[in-house]
Design a protein around this motif. Structure first.
Motif, PDB file in Angstrom:
ATOM      1  N   SER A   5       0.834  -1.310   0.073  1.00  0.00           N
ATOM      2  CA  SER A   5      -0.030  -0.006   0.032  1.00  0.00           C
ATOM      3  C   SER A   5       0.845   1.205  -0.013  1.00  0.00           C
ATOM      4  O   SER A   5       1.960   1.318   0.441  1.00  0.00           O
ATOM      5  N   THR A   6       0.356   2.265  -0.336  1.00  0.00           N
ATOM      6  CA  THR A   6       0.832   3.838  -0.211  1.00  0.00           C
ATOM      7  C   THR A   6      -0.311   4.626   0.387  1.00  0.00           C
ATOM      8  O   THR A   6      -1.323   4.223   0.408  1.00  0.00           O
ATOM      9  N   ALA A   7       0.178   5.779   0.537  1.00  0.00           N
ATOM     10  CA  ALA A   7      -0.788   6.868   1.143  1.00  0.00           C
ATOM     11  C   ALA A   7      -2.149   7.062   0.355  1.00  0.00           C
ATOM     12  O   ALA A   7      -3.083   7.316   0.798  1.00  0.00           O
ATOM     13  N   ASP A   8      -1.829   6.810  -1.015  1.00  0.00           N
ATOM     14  CA  ASP A   8      -3.120   6.872  -1.856  1.00  0.00           C
ATOM     15  C   ASP A   8      -3.631   5.744  -2.516  1.00  0.00           C
ATOM     16  O   ASP A   8      -4.638   5.748  -3.367  1.00  0.00           O
ATOM     17  N   GLU A   9      -3.099   4.584  -2.114  1.00  0.00           N
ATOM     18  CA  GLU A   9      -3.580   3.516  -2.852  1.00  0.00           C
ATOM     19  C   GLU A   9      -3.868   2.390  -1.807  1.00  0.00           C
ATOM     20  O   GLU A   9      -3.288   2.369  -1.054  1.00  0.00           O
ATOM     21  N   HIS A  10      -5.239   2.159  -2.056  1.00  0.00           N
ATOM     22  CA  HIS A  10      -6.068   1.450  -1.143  1.00  0.00           C
ATOM     23  C   HIS A  10      -6.206   0.038  -1.621  1.00  0.00           C
ATOM     24  O   HIS A  10      -6.911  -0.886  -0.750  1.00  0.00           O
ATOM     25  N   LYS A  11      -5.862  -0.359  -2.764  1.00  0.00           N
ATOM     26  CA  LYS A  11      -5.904  -1.591  -3.040  1.00  0.00           C
ATOM     27  C   LYS A  11      -4.585  -2.290  -3.296  1.00  0.00           C
ATOM     28  O   LYS A  11      -3.874  -1.933  -4.128  1.00  0.00           O
ATOM     29  N   PHE A  12      -4.266  -3.107  -2.583  1.00  0.00           N
ATOM     30  CA  PHE A  12      -2.727  -3.820  -2.521  1.00  0.00           C
ATOM     31  C   PHE A  12      -2.750  -5.170  -1.978  1.00  0.00           C
ATOM     32  O   PHE A  12      -3.548  -5.896  -1.589  1.00  0.00           O
ATOM     33  N   TRP A  13      -1.623  -5.712  -2.143  1.00  0.00           N
ATOM     34  CA  TRP A  13      -1.361  -6.968  -1.667  1.00  0.00           C
ATOM     35  C   TRP A  13      -0.669  -7.147  -0.227  1.00  0.00           C
ATOM     36  O   TRP A  13      -0.020  -5.996   0.050  1.00  0.00           O
TER      37      TRP A  13
ATOM     38  N   GLY B 119      -3.576 -11.968   0.679  1.00  0.00           N
ATOM     39  CA  GLY B 119      -4.422 -11.709  -0.465  1.00  0.00           C
ATOM     40  C   GLY B 119      -4.302 -10.401  -1.233  1.00  0.00           C
ATOM     41  O   GLY B 119      -3.349  -9.663  -0.604  1.00  0.00           O
ATOM     42  N   TYR B 120      -5.319 -10.090  -1.647  1.00  0.00           N
ATOM     43  CA  TYR B 120      -5.339  -8.685  -2.560  1.00  0.00           C
ATOM     44  C   TYR B 120      -6.469  -8.099  -2.498  1.00  0.00           C
ATOM     45  O   TYR B 120      -7.405  -8.544  -2.459  1.00  0.00           O
ATOM     46  N   ASN B 121      -6.562  -6.712  -1.775  1.00  0.00           N
ATOM     47  CA  ASN B 121      -7.412  -5.784  -1.608  1.00  0.00           C
ATOM     48  C   ASN B 121      -8.428  -6.357  -0.675  1.00  0.00           C
ATOM     49  O   ASN B 121      -8.195  -6.931   0.482  1.00  0.00           O
ATOM     50  N   THR B 122      -9.724  -6.833  -1.115  1.00  0.00           N
ATOM     51  CA  THR B 122     -10.948  -7.281   0.047  1.00  0.00           C
ATOM     52  C   THR B 122     -10.568  -8.652   0.559  1.00  0.00           C
ATOM     53  O   THR B 122     -10.908  -8.970   1.333  1.00  0.00           O
ATOM     54  N   TRP B 123     -10.104  -9.462  -0.648  1.00  0.00           N
ATOM     55  CA  TRP B 123     -10.187 -10.846  -0.530  1.00  0.00           C
ATOM     56  C   TRP B 123      -9.102 -11.346   0.007  1.00  0.00           C
ATOM     57  O   TRP B 123      -8.042 -11.397  -0.588  1.00  0.00           O
ATOM     58  N   ASN B 124      -8.920 -12.126   1.071  1.00  0.00           N
ATOM     59  CA  ASN B 124      -8.067 -12.645   1.773  1.00  0.00           C
ATOM     60  C   ASN B 124      -8.107 -13.967   2.386  1.00  0.00           C
ATOM     61  O   ASN B 124      -9.185 -14.211   3.046  1.00  0.00           O
ATOM     62  N   ILE B 125      -7.011 -15.008   2.243  1.00  0.00           N
ATOM     63  CA  ILE B 125      -7.232 -16.302   2.793  1.00  0.00           C
ATOM     64  C   ILE B 125      -6.824 -16.075   4.300  1.00  0.00           C
ATOM     65  O   ILE B 125      -5.751 -15.343   4.681  1.00  0.00           O
ATOM     66  N   TYR B 126      -7.290 -16.938   5.241  1.00  0.00           N
ATOM     67  CA  TYR B 126      -7.078 -16.667   6.629  1.00  0.00           C
ATOM     68  C   TYR B 126      -6.784 -18.101   7.192  1.00  0.00           C
ATOM     69  O   TYR B 126      -7.664 -19.056   6.877  1.00  0.00           O
ATOM     70  N   VAL B 127      -5.714 -18.311   7.878  1.00  0.00           N
ATOM     71  CA  VAL B 127      -5.426 -19.573   8.600  1.00  0.00           C
ATOM     72  C   VAL B 127      -5.274 -19.399  10.024  1.00  0.00           C
ATOM     73  O   VAL B 127      -4.469 -18.433  10.350  1.00  0.00           O
ATOM     74  N   TYR B 128      -5.602 -20.021  10.984  1.00  0.00           N
ATOM     75  CA  TYR B 128      -5.476 -20.205  12.321  1.00  0.00           C
ATOM     76  C   TYR B 128      -4.961 -21.631  12.922  1.00  0.00           C
ATOM     77  O   TYR B 128      -5.733 -22.637  12.410  1.00  0.00           O
ATOM     78  N   TYR B 129      -3.984 -21.831  13.428  1.00  0.00           N
ATOM     79  CA  TYR B 129      -3.440 -22.830  13.998  1.00  0.00           C
ATOM     80  C   TYR B 129      -3.405 -22.979  15.494  1.00  0.00           C
ATOM     81  O   TYR B 129      -2.352 -22.222  16.087  1.00  0.00           O
ATOM     82  N   GLY B 130      -4.299 -23.816  16.364  1.00  0.00           N
ATOM     83  CA  GLY B 130      -4.216 -23.667  17.658  1.00  0.00           C
ATOM     84  C   GLY B 130      -3.071 -24.230  18.449  1.00  0.00           C
ATOM     85  O   GLY B 130      -2.533 -25.414  17.796  1.00  0.00           O
ATOM     86  N   LEU B 131      -2.150 -23.277  19.085  1.00  0.00           N
ATOM     87  CA  LEU B 131      -0.961 -24.049  19.907  1.00  0.00           C
ATOM     88  C   LEU B 131      -1.253 -24.727  21.148  1.00  0.00           C
ATOM     89  O   LEU B 131      -0.433 -25.366  21.839  1.00  0.00           O
ATOM     90  N   ASN B 132      -2.498 -24.566  21.893  1.00  0.00           N
ATOM     91  CA  ASN B 132      -2.779 -25.204  22.960  1.00  0.00           C
ATOM     92  C   ASN B 132      -4.002 -26.214  22.789  1.00  0.00           C
ATOM     93  O   ASN B 132      -4.892 -25.760  22.001  1.00  0.00           O
ATOM     94  N   PRO B 133      -4.425 -27.083  23.645  1.00  0.00           N
ATOM     95  CA  PRO B 133      -5.595 -27.683  23.509  1.00  0.00           C
ATOM     96  C   PRO B 133      -6.942 -27.005  23.857  1.00  0.00           C
ATOM     97  O   PRO B 133      -6.850 -25.982  24.659  1.00  0.00           O
TER      98      PRO B 133
END
Length: 235
Positions: free
Chosen positions: A142-150, A195-209
């Motif tokens: 991103s930059t100060a005037d660019e809101h669509k970014f990786w 991801g890019y712009n609005t669409w992003n993949i999300y992953v969570y891996y629990g470290l405790n039971p």
């Protein structure tokens, strides 16, 4: 003479207009925020899986998670494309499975594995409701005037269970439990969103039971959470 006055009038008018345009351009340049932050609201939908399952435990149906909150951005370099993020959010997480949480005649919790050949049921799940603190190391284009970014955001998520419940519906009737003591109050894990712009993949891996104190056949139930889905960032 009239032509001279007309020429002078047009010249002065054009000069004034051009000067105003330059002033507008200057003001626009000045309004670009060189100290911008990517403070963001977020909303995520996940498919929840159980890891480290004891033999015989399986999942069925769709186990869902919903997460929302706000993350404050703290850039750490001059270009401001690397930052730390600290947030606060809420989430609900359900897990559908054949792991029965019930109570015996003395009111003590007991745990067992459901066999559909012996017991028919239409619902068996547990749900947690948590307040969460996401901590992130953030990289973006991103930059100060660019809101669509990786973007690639990695970090940890620390959750505190505000409320938990389990529900069974089947041949044994309807069994409901809440505020189950064997749930870990604190649940934390590694996270990544990319991801890019609005669409992003999300992953969570629990470290405790998920559980603390639950056992099957005298063995501790050390299942952890794995969440995979989509996360949406809103400025």
């Amino acid at each position: 003479m009239k032509n001279i006055f007309l020429f002078l009038f047009l010249f002065v008018t054009l000069h004034t207009v051009l000067a105003q345009v330059e002033e507008v351009k200057d003001s626009i340049v000045k309004e670009v925020d060189t100290k911008y932050r990517e403070d963001q609201f977020y909303f995520a939908i996940t498919y929840n899986l159980l890891g480290n399952k004891p033999d015989g435990i399986s999942q069925s149906g769709f186990s869902s998670g919903f997460h929302l909150g706000f993350i404050r951005d703290f850039p750490v370099n001059k270009r401001r494309n690397v930052a730390l993020g600290v947030g606060l959010g809420l989430s609900s997480n359900s897990f559908n499975h054949n792991f029965l949480i019930a109570k015996d005649a003395m009111g003590e919790l007991e745990y067992s594995i459901l066999d559909k050949n012996d017991i028919s049921y239409t619902k068996n799940k547990f749900t947690t409701y948590m307040v969460e603190i996401p901590l992130q190391l953030r990289w973006r284009t991103s930059t100060a005037d660019e809101h669509k970014f990786w973007r690639i955001y990695t970090g940890v998520n620390i959750g505190y269970v505000l409320y938990n419940s389990s529900k069974f519906r089947g041949d044994l009737g309807t069994i409901k439990n809440s505020k189950i003591d064997s749930f870990n109050d604190f649940q934390y894990g590694l996270t990544m969103s990319a991801g890019y712009n609005t669409w992003n993949i999300y992953v969570y891996y629990g470290l405790n039971p998920i559980f603390s104190g639950a056992s099957l056949n005298n063995e501790s139930v050390d299942m952890n959470a794995l969440k995979i889905g989509l996360i949406f960032y809103i400025l």
